[in-house]
Write a protein that holds these residues in place. Structure first.
Motif, PDB file in Angstrom:
ATOM      1  N   CYS A   1       0.833  -1.213  -0.194  1.00 36.59           N
ATOM      2  CA  CYS A   1       0.069  -0.042   0.058  1.00 36.59           C
ATOM      3  C   CYS A   1       0.758   1.284   0.040  1.00 36.59           C
ATOM      4  CB  CYS A   1      -0.857   0.055   1.185  1.00 36.59           C
ATOM      5  SG  CYS A   1      -0.182   0.002   2.732  1.00 36.59           S
TER       6      CYS A   1
ATOM      7  N   ILE B   1      -3.230   3.735  -2.779  1.00 42.29           N
ATOM      8  CA  ILE B   1      -3.203   2.607  -3.815  1.00 42.29           C
ATOM      9  C   ILE B   1      -3.063   1.345  -3.043  1.00 42.29           C
ATOM     10  CG2 ILE B   1      -2.299   1.743  -5.932  1.00 42.29           C
ATOM     11  CD1 ILE B   1      -3.973   4.097  -6.333  1.00 42.29           C
TER      12      ILE B   1
ATOM     13  N   PRO C   1      -7.321   1.780  -6.076  1.00 39.31           N
ATOM     14  CA  PRO C   1      -7.305   2.728  -4.863  1.00 39.31           C
ATOM     15  C   PRO C   1      -8.262   2.142  -3.835  1.00 39.31           C
ATOM     16  CG  PRO C   1      -8.520   3.653  -6.901  1.00 39.31           C
ATOM     17  CD  PRO C   1      -8.037   2.380  -7.342  1.00 39.31           C
TER      18      PRO C   1
END
Length: 411
Positions: free
Chosen positions: A182, A187, A206
């Protein structure tokens, strides 16, 4: 030693248990590790939590450098289910701790500013500074410690093809041989380790702003190891934790993570997230003459093939007879049996009528405790949840512990 076996209950019935029982480990800039579950919701307030255990990280042994404070995105926590050791980093050092909080080893990572750790059992620890990643030998985190060289990699983080910027954490899934990470732009991405960008089995996406108001700076991520191959994961911005499916959709609630978005019960913001296959409790023990209630506990993690997973009893009366019973669901509300709550739903299993997870006539020792070692077969499926409770006949009363639950996981 006995093993967890389904004697007369087929595997399909075992897999019908939809709720899991595990915990998450958090690490914060105050240099404290918190074990988290829940919080309790629903008509019965199951499970207990949200804090299952807590320990401040002590100074490293063996004349190591000072393990000082840090600020996210640096810092993380990881757990080896096979050894039950907890690994933490402040970005500049890595420490190894027991589950009870004793610091037993240290190492200097091959890159400064470490933002993420992930155990690849057996024997390796993935790490990243956000820009590159690789794996170091766990044996290098020792006493005395020193530099820990890369044994795998380093490889560039796929910024651009997958991520929008440096990653704040990563985790490993052995079932697919893939990593998940992450970044600071919100994202989440699945990728295969190697020198070239390779999208993993769960894609990249996302995180949506609902149902959990995660900020864009994601700092912790962990696979749900009870559901290997599903891509189910936990992610945090340091303030909230969401359990999600590939694509960012919320995952269905479970016994141990009953909400769609859970606030963190630790010093905020946390800097890391790790998954553990631990037994958790629900309800409260009782004695029908108002004596102090006994306590159920466990030693180790419920990974497939663990030869030494142990369910413990403490706080009872020496010389009493203790019986451990099991079921595949909790009772809510809990019926009273001889004036004390019974937290196991029907059907409840004994001996050959179900999983052979039973101690008959276990004698409570001089210290008021007992232990049952249950080897977990490597052939059992991951994601099977067992609910447990000790029932104790003392010379003067009838006692029960709280209920407890654990779920089989892949290491």
């Amino acid at each position: 030693m006995r093993t967890l076996l389904a004697a007369s209950v087929g595997l399909a019935v075992l897999l019908a248990s939809a709720s899991q029982a595990q915990t998450l480990y958090l690490f914060d800039p105050a240099l404290a590790v918190t074990e988290h579950s829940g919080p309790a919701v629903g008509p019965c307030g199951y499970p207990n939590g949200p804090v299952n255990s807590f320990f401040p990280v002590g100074p490293p042994p063996c004349l190591a450098p000072v393990f000082g404070p840090f600020l996210p995105p640096a810092g993380d926590v990881a757990i080896d289910p096979t050894t039950d050791l907890v690994y933490v980093t402040n970005g500049a050092m890595i420490l190894a701790c027991t589950a009870a909080g004793a610091t037993i080893g240290w190492a200097i990572p091959p890159v400064p500013g470490v933002t993420g750790l992930a155990v690849m059992a057996p024997g390796f620890l993935w790490l990243t500074d956000g820009f590159v990643y690789g794996a170091v030998p766990l044996a290098a985190i020792a006493c005395p410690g020193g530099p820990a060289p890369f044994a795998i990699g380093p490889f560039p983080v796929p910024i651009g093809p997958i991520f929008a910027g440096p990653i704040g954490d990563l985790d490993w899934e052995g079932a697919t041989g893939s990593l998940i990470g992450c970044d600071g732009f919100g994202i989440v991405g699945s990728f295969l380790p190697g020198p070239l960008p390779a999208i993993g089995p769960y894609g990249f996406f996302p995180m949506p702003p609902v149902p959990c108001p995660l900020g864009p700076g994601l700092v912790g991520i962990a696979f749900d190891k009870a559901l290997p191959g599903s891509g189910t994961f936990f992610v945090t911005d340091g303030v909230f934790i969401q359990r999600a499916l590939p694509g960012g959709l919320p995952a269905p609630p479970t016994f141990y993570f009953p909400g769609l978005c859970i606030p963190i019960a630790a010093a905020l913001p946390i800097a890391g997230l790790a998954y553990a296959g631990r037994q958790i409790t629900y309800g409260a023990g009782a004695d029908n003459t108002a004596l102090p209630a006994p306590v159920i506990g466990s030693i180790g993690q419920s990974y497939l093939g663990n030869p030494a997973f142990t369910v413990t009893l403490a706080g009872s009366i020496p010389g009493s007879n203790a019986l451990l019973r099991t079921a595949f669901a909790p009772a809510c509300p809990a019926p009273l049996v001889r004036g004390v709550p019974f937290y196991l739903a029907v059907p409840r299993f004994l001996g050959a009528s179900g999983p052979r997870f039973l101690t008959t006539n276990a004698l409570v020792g001089a210290g008021g405790g007992a232990a049952y070692v249950a080897a977990i077969p490597p052939t059992l499926a991951p994601g099977v949840t067992f609910y447990l409770q000790w029932m104790i006949l003392t010379p003067v009363s009838f006692q029960v512990t709280a209920g407890a639950a654990f779920t089989t996981i892949l290491p």
